[in-house]
Design a protein around this motif. Structure first.
Motif, PDB file in Angstrom:
ATOM      1  N   VAL A 113     -53.284  71.014 131.006  1.00 49.82           N
ATOM      2  CA  VAL A 113     -52.001  70.464 131.424  1.00 49.82           C
ATOM      3  C   VAL A 113     -52.190  69.907 132.829  1.00 49.82           C
ATOM      4  O   VAL A 113     -52.598  70.641 133.730  1.00 49.82           O
ATOM      5  CB  VAL A 113     -50.890  71.536 131.426  1.00 49.82           C
ATOM      6  CG1 VAL A 113     -49.582  70.955 131.948  1.00 49.82           C
ATOM      7  CG2 VAL A 113     -50.708  72.127 130.038  1.00 49.82           C
ATOM      8  N   GLN A 114     -51.913  68.618 133.008  1.00 44.04           N
ATOM      9  CA  GLN A 114     -52.076  67.979 134.312  1.00 44.04           C
ATOM     10  C   GLN A 114     -50.870  67.127 134.648  1.00 44.04           C
ATOM     11  O   GLN A 114     -50.443  66.341 133.802  1.00 44.04           O
ATOM     12  CB  GLN A 114     -53.349  67.117 134.336  1.00 44.04           C
ATOM     13  CG  GLN A 114     -54.612  67.918 134.305  1.00 44.04           C
ATOM     14  CD  GLN A 114     -54.766  68.846 135.489  1.00 44.04           C
ATOM     15  OE1 GLN A 114     -54.353  68.526 136.612  1.00 44.04           O
ATOM     16  NE2 GLN A 114     -55.334  70.004 135.251  1.00 44.04           N
ATOM     17  N   PRO A 115     -50.328  67.182 135.824  1.00 45.10           N
ATOM     18  CA  PRO A 115     -50.613  68.269 136.748  1.00 45.10           C
ATOM     19  C   PRO A 115     -49.969  69.556 136.261  1.00 45.10           C
ATOM     20  O   PRO A 115     -48.970  69.533 135.567  1.00 45.10           O
ATOM     21  CB  PRO A 115     -49.992  67.796 138.059  1.00 45.10           C
ATOM     22  CG  PRO A 115     -48.916  66.862 137.657  1.00 45.10           C
ATOM     23  CD  PRO A 115     -49.358  66.237 136.373  1.00 45.10           C
ATOM     24  N   HIS A 116     -50.565  70.661 136.643  1.00 49.74           N
ATOM     25  CA  HIS A 116     -50.010  71.965 136.284  1.00 49.74           C
ATOM     26  C   HIS A 116     -49.334  72.615 137.487  1.00 49.74           C
ATOM     27  O   HIS A 116     -48.747  73.676 137.387  1.00 49.74           O
ATOM     28  CB  HIS A 116     -51.086  72.894 135.724  1.00 49.74           C
ATOM     29  CG  HIS A 116     -52.139  73.232 136.726  1.00 49.74           C
ATOM     30  ND1 HIS A 116     -53.201  72.399 136.975  1.00 49.74           N
ATOM     31  CD2 HIS A 116     -52.280  74.284 137.557  1.00 49.74           C
ATOM     32  CE1 HIS A 116     -53.955  72.935 137.922  1.00 49.74           C
ATOM     33  NE2 HIS A 116     -53.410  74.079 138.286  1.00 49.74           N
TER      34      HIS A 116
ATOM     35  N   PHE B 145     -46.783  71.505 140.847  1.00 49.60           N
ATOM     36  CA  PHE B 145     -45.960  70.479 141.465  1.00 49.60           C
ATOM     37  C   PHE B 145     -45.458  70.957 142.821  1.00 49.60           C
ATOM     38  O   PHE B 145     -45.259  72.144 143.028  1.00 49.60           O
ATOM     39  CB  PHE B 145     -44.736  70.165 140.601  1.00 49.60           C
ATOM     40  CG  PHE B 145     -45.073  69.520 139.295  1.00 49.60           C
ATOM     41  CD1 PHE B 145     -45.249  68.153 139.207  1.00 49.60           C
ATOM     42  CD2 PHE B 145     -45.209  70.285 138.150  1.00 49.60           C
ATOM     43  CE1 PHE B 145     -45.552  67.546 137.995  1.00 49.60           C
ATOM     44  CE2 PHE B 145     -45.507  69.690 136.929  1.00 49.60           C
ATOM     45  CZ  PHE B 145     -45.682  68.316 136.860  1.00 49.60           C
TER      46      PHE B 145
ATOM     47  N   ASN C  82     -40.302  66.426 136.823  1.00 49.53           N
ATOM     48  CA  ASN C  82     -41.757  66.510 136.728  1.00 49.53           C
ATOM     49  C   ASN C  82     -42.213  66.144 135.323  1.00 49.53           C
ATOM     50  O   ASN C  82     -41.619  66.552 134.337  1.00 49.53           O
ATOM     51  CB  ASN C  82     -42.237  67.926 137.066  1.00 49.53           C
ATOM     52  CG  ASN C  82     -41.926  68.284 138.500  1.00 49.53           C
ATOM     53  OD1 ASN C  82     -42.098  67.483 139.400  1.00 49.53           O
ATOM     54  ND2 ASN C  82     -41.459  69.495 138.701  1.00 49.53           N
TER      55      ASN C  82
ATOM     56  N   SER D  31     -45.747  66.084 132.901  1.00 50.14           N
ATOM     57  CA  SER D  31     -47.124  66.535 132.743  1.00 50.14           C
ATOM     58  C   SER D  31     -47.755  65.841 131.555  1.00 50.14           C
ATOM     59  O   SER D  31     -47.062  65.371 130.656  1.00 50.14           O
ATOM     60  CB  SER D  31     -47.197  68.049 132.528  1.00 50.14           C
ATOM     61  OG  SER D  31     -46.899  68.748 133.706  1.00 50.14           O
ATOM     62  N   GLU D  32     -49.083  65.812 131.552  1.00 52.22           N
ATOM     63  CA  GLU D  32     -49.831  65.301 130.410  1.00 52.22           C
ATOM     64  C   GLU D  32     -50.623  66.459 129.832  1.00 52.22           C
ATOM     65  O   GLU D  32     -51.364  67.120 130.544  1.00 52.22           O
ATOM     66  CB  GLU D  32     -50.762  64.177 130.834  1.00 52.22           C
ATOM     67  CG  GLU D  32     -51.519  63.577 129.670  1.00 52.22           C
ATOM     68  CD  GLU D  32     -52.347  62.378 130.069  1.00 52.22           C
ATOM     69  OE1 GLU D  32     -51.817  61.251 129.995  1.00 52.22           O
ATOM     70  OE2 GLU D  32     -53.501  62.588 130.465  1.00 52.22           O
TER      71      GLU D  32
ATOM     72  N   LYS E 113     -47.695  63.068 126.747  1.00 51.56           N
ATOM     73  CA  LYS E 113     -46.952  63.225 128.004  1.00 51.56           C
ATOM     74  C   LYS E 113     -45.599  63.837 127.700  1.00 51.56           C
ATOM     75  O   LYS E 113     -44.963  63.500 126.698  1.00 51.56           O
ATOM     76  CB  LYS E 113     -46.756  61.879 128.694  1.00 51.56           C
ATOM     77  CG  LYS E 113     -47.957  61.428 129.457  1.00 51.56           C
ATOM     78  CD  LYS E 113     -47.617  60.280 130.370  1.00 51.56           C
ATOM     79  CE  LYS E 113     -48.865  59.957 131.186  1.00 51.56           C
ATOM     80  NZ  LYS E 113     -48.600  58.916 132.159  1.00 51.56           N
TER      81      LYS E 113
ATOM     82  N   VAL F 148     -40.353  69.175 132.932  1.00 45.42           N
ATOM     83  CA  VAL F 148     -41.287  70.260 133.258  1.00 45.42           C
ATOM     84  C   VAL F 148     -40.872  70.886 134.585  1.00 45.42           C
ATOM     85  O   VAL F 148     -40.662  70.179 135.575  1.00 45.42           O
ATOM     86  CB  VAL F 148     -42.734  69.733 133.323  1.00 45.42           C
ATOM     87  CG1 VAL F 148     -43.690  70.834 133.728  1.00 45.42           C
ATOM     88  CG2 VAL F 148     -43.130  69.126 131.989  1.00 45.42           C
TER      89      VAL F 148
ATOM     90  N   VAL G 150     -47.000  76.123 134.158  1.00 45.50           N
ATOM     91  CA  VAL G 150     -46.789  75.217 135.289  1.00 45.50           C
ATOM     92  C   VAL G 150     -46.149  76.008 136.421  1.00 45.50           C
ATOM     93  O   VAL G 150     -45.281  76.843 136.189  1.00 45.50           O
ATOM     94  CB  VAL G 150     -45.864  74.053 134.864  1.00 45.50           C
ATOM     95  CG1 VAL G 150     -45.507  73.175 136.042  1.00 45.50           C
ATOM     96  CG2 VAL G 150     -46.519  73.254 133.750  1.00 45.50           C
TER      97      VAL G 150
END
Length: 119
Positions: free
Chosen positions: A28-31, A33, A41, A43-44, A81, A86, A107
């Motif tokens: 998970v990116q970014p994990h 924030f 937010n 995430s991908e 995504k 998130v 996250v």
């Protein structure tokens, strides 16, 4: 048609190379924030599963004290995504077609530097 096939083979090769040596890969990116950016937010998530017997996967989302909710399901190699939902403490759980646990990613957020000083 040939170009699509070549592209598909290339993407599978890249995914396998990135995750070589592990049978369950879940990222998970970014994990993490900065809390200044809350709550929007995105995430991908990406995964590549080569574990024997696994034919498909499902991704669930949950927070502490809440039940898991199905977010997505599908093939063994995929990238998706999220929307701008998130937030801190959100956990993504990856399960196989039989609902067996494969991986989990949570996250979190960092402190909003400057906020405590009114900036």
């Amino acid at each position: 048609m040939k170009l699509k096939l070549i592209l598909l083979v290339f993407l599978i090769f890249v995914a396998c190379y990135k995750f070589a040596g592990r049978d369950v890969n879940f990222d998970v990116q970014p994990h993490r924030f900065d809390s200044c950016t809350q709550p929007a937010n995105i995430s991908e998530l990406s995964w590549a599963i080569t574990k024997p017997g696994v034919t498909s996967v499902a991704v669930y989302v949950t927070k502490v004290g809440e039940p898991e909710t199905l977010w997505s399901s599908g093939p063994l190699i995929r990238t998706l995504k999220t929307g701008a939902w998130v937030s801190d403490g959100l956990t993504f759980v990856l399960r196989d077609q039989n609902n067996n646990f494969l991986a989990r990613r949570t996250v979190d957020t960092t402190r909003c530097v400057g906020a405590e000083f009114g900036e």
